[in-house]
Design a protein around this motif. Structure first.
Motif, mmCIF file in Angstrom:
data_model
loop_
_atom_site.group_PDB
_atom_site.id
_atom_site.type_symbol
_atom_site.label_atom_id
_atom_site.label_comp_id
_atom_site.label_asym_id
_atom_site.label_seq_id
_atom_site.Cartn_x
_atom_site.Cartn_y
_atom_site.Cartn_z
ATOM 1 N N ILE A 218 -26.227 -25.359 28.242
ATOM 2 C CA ILE A 218 -25.185 -25.105 29.247
ATOM 3 C C ILE A 218 -25.117 -26.259 30.243
ATOM 4 O O ILE A 218 -24.028 -26.743 30.583
ATOM 5 C CB ILE A 218 -25.433 -23.755 29.952
ATOM 6 N N PHE A 219 -26.271 -26.709 30.712
ATOM 7 C CA PHE A 219 -26.343 -27.836 31.646
ATOM 8 C C PHE A 219 -25.691 -29.072 31.033
ATOM 9 O O PHE A 219 -24.909 -29.774 31.679
ATOM 10 C CB PHE A 219 -27.815 -28.102 31.992
ATOM 11 N N TYR A 220 -25.992 -29.343 29.770
ATOM 12 C CA TYR A 220 -25.445 -30.496 29.058
ATOM 13 C C TYR A 220 -23.923 -30.386 28.920
ATOM 14 O O TYR A 220 -23.196 -31.342 29.183
ATOM 15 C CB TYR A 220 -26.115 -30.595 27.689
ATOM 16 N N VAL A 221 -23.445 -29.221 28.528
ATOM 17 C CA VAL A 221 -22.004 -29.007 28.368
ATOM 18 C C VAL A 221 -21.291 -29.205 29.711
ATOM 19 O O VAL A 221 -20.249 -29.876 29.779
ATOM 20 C CB VAL A 221 -21.724 -27.599 27.789
ATOM 21 N N ASP A 222 -21.837 -28.644 30.781
ATOM 22 C CA ASP A 222 -21.234 -28.812 32.109
ATOM 23 C C ASP A 222 -21.222 -30.276 32.541
ATOM 24 O O ASP A 222 -20.245 -30.750 33.134
ATOM 25 C CB ASP A 222 -21.978 -27.964 33.149
ATOM 26 N N GLU B 255 -28.114 -30.063 16.006
ATOM 27 C CA GLU B 255 -27.999 -28.863 15.175
ATOM 28 C C GLU B 255 -28.119 -27.595 16.024
ATOM 29 O O GLU B 255 -27.373 -26.629 15.821
ATOM 30 C CB GLU B 255 -29.060 -28.873 14.075
ATOM 31 N N TYR B 256 -29.045 -27.604 16.979
ATOM 32 C CA TYR B 256 -29.194 -26.453 17.862
ATOM 33 C C TYR B 256 -27.932 -26.263 18.695
ATOM 34 O O TYR B 256 -27.437 -25.154 18.869
ATOM 35 C CB TYR B 256 -30.410 -26.634 18.774
ATOM 36 N N PHE B 257 -27.393 -27.374 19.200
ATOM 37 C CA PHE B 257 -26.160 -27.350 19.978
ATOM 38 C C PHE B 257 -25.024 -26.747 19.145
ATOM 39 O O PHE B 257 -24.291 -25.875 19.611
ATOM 40 C CB PHE B 257 -25.803 -28.784 20.413
ATOM 41 N N MET B 258 -24.870 -27.204 17.910
ATOM 42 C CA MET B 258 -23.804 -26.697 17.042
ATOM 43 C C MET B 258 -24.040 -25.236 16.675
ATOM 44 O O MET B 258 -23.089 -24.467 16.546
ATOM 45 C CB MET B 258 -23.679 -27.569 15.787
ATOM 46 N N LYS B 259 -25.300 -24.841 16.526
ATOM 47 C CA LYS B 259 -25.614 -23.431 16.256
ATOM 48 C C LYS B 259 -25.177 -22.573 17.436
ATOM 49 O O LYS B 259 -24.579 -21.509 17.268
ATOM 50 C CB LYS B 259 -27.112 -23.276 15.990
ATOM 51 N N GLU B 260 -25.457 -23.064 18.642
ATOM 52 C CA GLU B 260 -25.037 -22.362 19.859
ATOM 53 C C GLU B 260 -23.508 -22.265 19.899
ATOM 54 O O GLU B 260 -22.943 -21.246 20.242
ATOM 55 C CB GLU B 260 -25.567 -23.124 21.080
ATOM 56 N N GLY C 61 -21.953 -19.576 17.550
ATOM 57 C CA GLY C 61 -22.263 -18.171 17.795
ATOM 58 C C GLY C 61 -21.101 -17.425 18.447
ATOM 59 O O GLY C 61 -20.172 -18.023 18.988
ATOM 60 N N GLU C 62 -21.184 -16.137 18.386
ATOM 61 C CA GLU C 62 -20.154 -15.292 18.996
ATOM 62 C C GLU C 62 -20.234 -15.342 20.520
ATOM 63 O O GLU C 62 -21.314 -15.375 21.089
ATOM 64 C CB GLU C 62 -20.349 -13.823 18.537
ATOM 65 N N ASP C 63 -19.079 -15.339 21.163
ATOM 66 C CA ASP C 63 -18.979 -15.219 22.621
ATOM 67 C C ASP C 63 -19.942 -16.165 23.339
ATOM 68 O O ASP C 63 -20.749 -15.763 24.167
ATOM 69 C CB ASP C 63 -19.261 -13.758 23.031
ATOM 70 N N ASN C 64 -19.857 -17.448 23.015
ATOM 71 C CA ASN C 64 -20.783 -18.412 23.590
ATOM 72 C C ASN C 64 -20.153 -19.161 24.759
ATOM 73 O O ASN C 64 -18.935 -19.211 24.905
ATOM 74 C CB ASN C 64 -21.289 -19.379 22.512
ATOM 75 N N TYR C 65 -20.991 -19.774 25.555
ATOM 76 C CA TYR C 65 -20.563 -20.490 26.760
ATOM 77 C C TYR C 65 -19.638 -21.653 26.423
ATOM 78 O O TYR C 65 -18.644 -21.892 27.103
ATOM 79 C CB TYR C 65 -21.801 -21.001 27.512
ATOM 80 N N ILE C 66 -19.959 -22.372 25.356
ATOM 81 C CA ILE C 66 -19.171 -23.540 24.976
ATOM 82 C C ILE C 66 -17.745 -23.121 24.609
ATOM 83 O O ILE C 66 -16.776 -23.744 25.016
ATOM 84 C CB ILE C 66 -19.839 -24.293 23.812
ATOM 85 N N GLU D 271 -12.526 -24.933 14.404
ATOM 86 C CA GLU D 271 -13.107 -23.966 13.472
ATOM 87 C C GLU D 271 -13.946 -24.654 12.404
ATOM 88 O O GLU D 271 -15.002 -24.146 12.012
ATOM 89 C CB GLU D 271 -12.007 -23.108 12.840
ATOM 90 N N PHE D 272 -13.519 -25.826 11.953
ATOM 91 C CA PHE D 272 -14.319 -26.563 10.982
ATOM 92 C C PHE D 272 -15.651 -26.974 11.593
ATOM 93 O O PHE D 272 -16.696 -26.846 10.968
ATOM 94 C CB PHE D 272 -13.550 -27.789 10.479
ATOM 95 N N LEU D 273 -15.616 -27.479 12.835
ATOM 96 C CA LEU D 273 -16.841 -27.933 13.493
ATOM 97 C C LEU D 273 -17.816 -26.782 13.753
ATOM 98 O O LEU D 273 -19.017 -27.004 13.872
ATOM 99 C CB LEU D 273 -16.520 -28.639 14.812
ATOM 100 N N GLN D 274 -17.312 -25.561 13.830
ATOM 101 C CA GLN D 274 -18.174 -24.405 14.095
ATOM 102 C C GLN D 274 -18.827 -23.856 12.830
ATOM 103 O O GLN D 274 -19.678 -22.985 12.921
ATOM 104 C CB GLN D 274 -17.376 -23.297 14.783
ATOM 105 N N ARG D 275 -18.456 -24.379 11.681
ATOM 106 C CA ARG D 275 -19.079 -23.924 10.434
ATOM 107 C C ARG D 275 -20.492 -24.459 10.346
ATOM 108 O O ARG D 275 -20.730 -25.660 10.474
ATOM 109 C CB ARG D 275 -18.279 -24.418 9.227
ATOM 110 N N GLY D 276 -21.438 -23.597 10.129
ATOM 111 C CA GLY D 276 -22.843 -23.984 10.067
ATOM 112 C C GLY D 276 -23.174 -24.949 8.948
ATOM 113 O O GLY D 276 -24.062 -25.784 9.077
ATOM 114 N N ASP D 277 -22.433 -24.891 7.838
ATOM 115 C CA ASP D 277 -22.764 -25.727 6.681
ATOM 116 C C ASP D 277 -22.340 -27.186 6.834
ATOM 117 O O ASP D 277 -22.704 -28.027 6.010
ATOM 118 C CB ASP D 277 -22.153 -25.133 5.402
ATOM 119 N N VAL D 278 -21.595 -27.533 7.879
ATOM 120 C CA VAL D 278 -21.152 -28.914 8.052
ATOM 121 C C VAL D 278 -21.916 -29.648 9.159
ATOM 122 O O VAL D 278 -21.758 -30.847 9.326
ATOM 123 C CB VAL D 278 -19.635 -29.001 8.333
#
Length: 195
Positions: free
Chosen positions: A63-67, A107-112, A115-120, A163-170
């Motif tokens: 969250i700090f990084y995104v802000d 990868e952790y950032f993209m996983k976040e 996710g559903e209803d996330n801050y990003i 939506e493409f960027l939110q796919r876990g497999d990419v």
């Protein structure tokens, strides 16, 4: 805010900045709370008091990084520089960040992000998307974005990209081609690369 609260916020910010630096440079799993405490010049107890556990700390660092990144973009968007310069700065900045980020942190950032209803996603919908649409309208007014392309089409394009960027497999494939994707995103809409 009184002096105690100000010092508490400064200490919390220092922890977040330190953790972000370490996470981006090294593997999140390899960075211990004790290492963060040592670098931030606080006790481990202080970190646990503020964040409870490492997972919460990592979440708060995202969250700090995104802000932080969004604040930099807002300054750029609000500047009086021409559209092509803004786009080049966005591309350069994304490429620069991508070259210094640890793959696991990304990868952790993209996983976040996926996710559903996330801050990003919330920041994207409430702030980033309207501001990018304003940027594209500026580009149309300045003659750098084809005015015959409707805002609806641009929104659909942005949504498909998102939506493409939110796919876990990419996720693993995105980091090395960040600059290419950003160029494609902007210059595909503009239809030309203005020098």
């Amino acid at each position: 805010m009184n002096g105690f609260e100000r010092r508490k916020e400064q200490k919390k910010r220092k922890i977040l900045e330190t953790a972000l630096t370490l996470f981006m440079k090294y593997n999140i799993r390899k960075v211990s709370v004790s290492e963060i405490a040592k670098e931030a010049q606080v006790s481990q107890v202080t970190i646990y008091n503020y964040f409870e556990n490492k997972d919460n700390l990592v979440h708060e660092v995202i969250i700090f990084y995104v802000d932080k990144i969004w604040g930099e973009y807002e300054q750029l968007f609000n500047s009086n520089i021409p559209f092509p310069t803004k786009v080049k700065k966005i591309i350069f900045d994304k490429s620069e960040v991508a070259s210094h980020i640890n793959e696991e942190f990304f990868e952790y950032f993209m996983k976040e992000y996926s996710g559903e209803d996330n801050y990003i996603d919330k920041l994207y919908m409430e702030k980033a998307l309207p501001r990018f649409m304003k940027l594209f309208n500026e580009g149309k007014e300045q003659g750098f974005v084809d005015p015959s392309i409707s805002n609806e089409a641009i929104l659909l394009y942005i949504q498909m990209f998102k939506e493409f960027l939110q796919r876990g497999d990419v996720t693993k494939n995105i980091l090395p081609i960040t600059e290419d994707l950003t160029k494609l995103f902007f210059f595909g809409i503009a239809g030309k690369n203005e020098e």
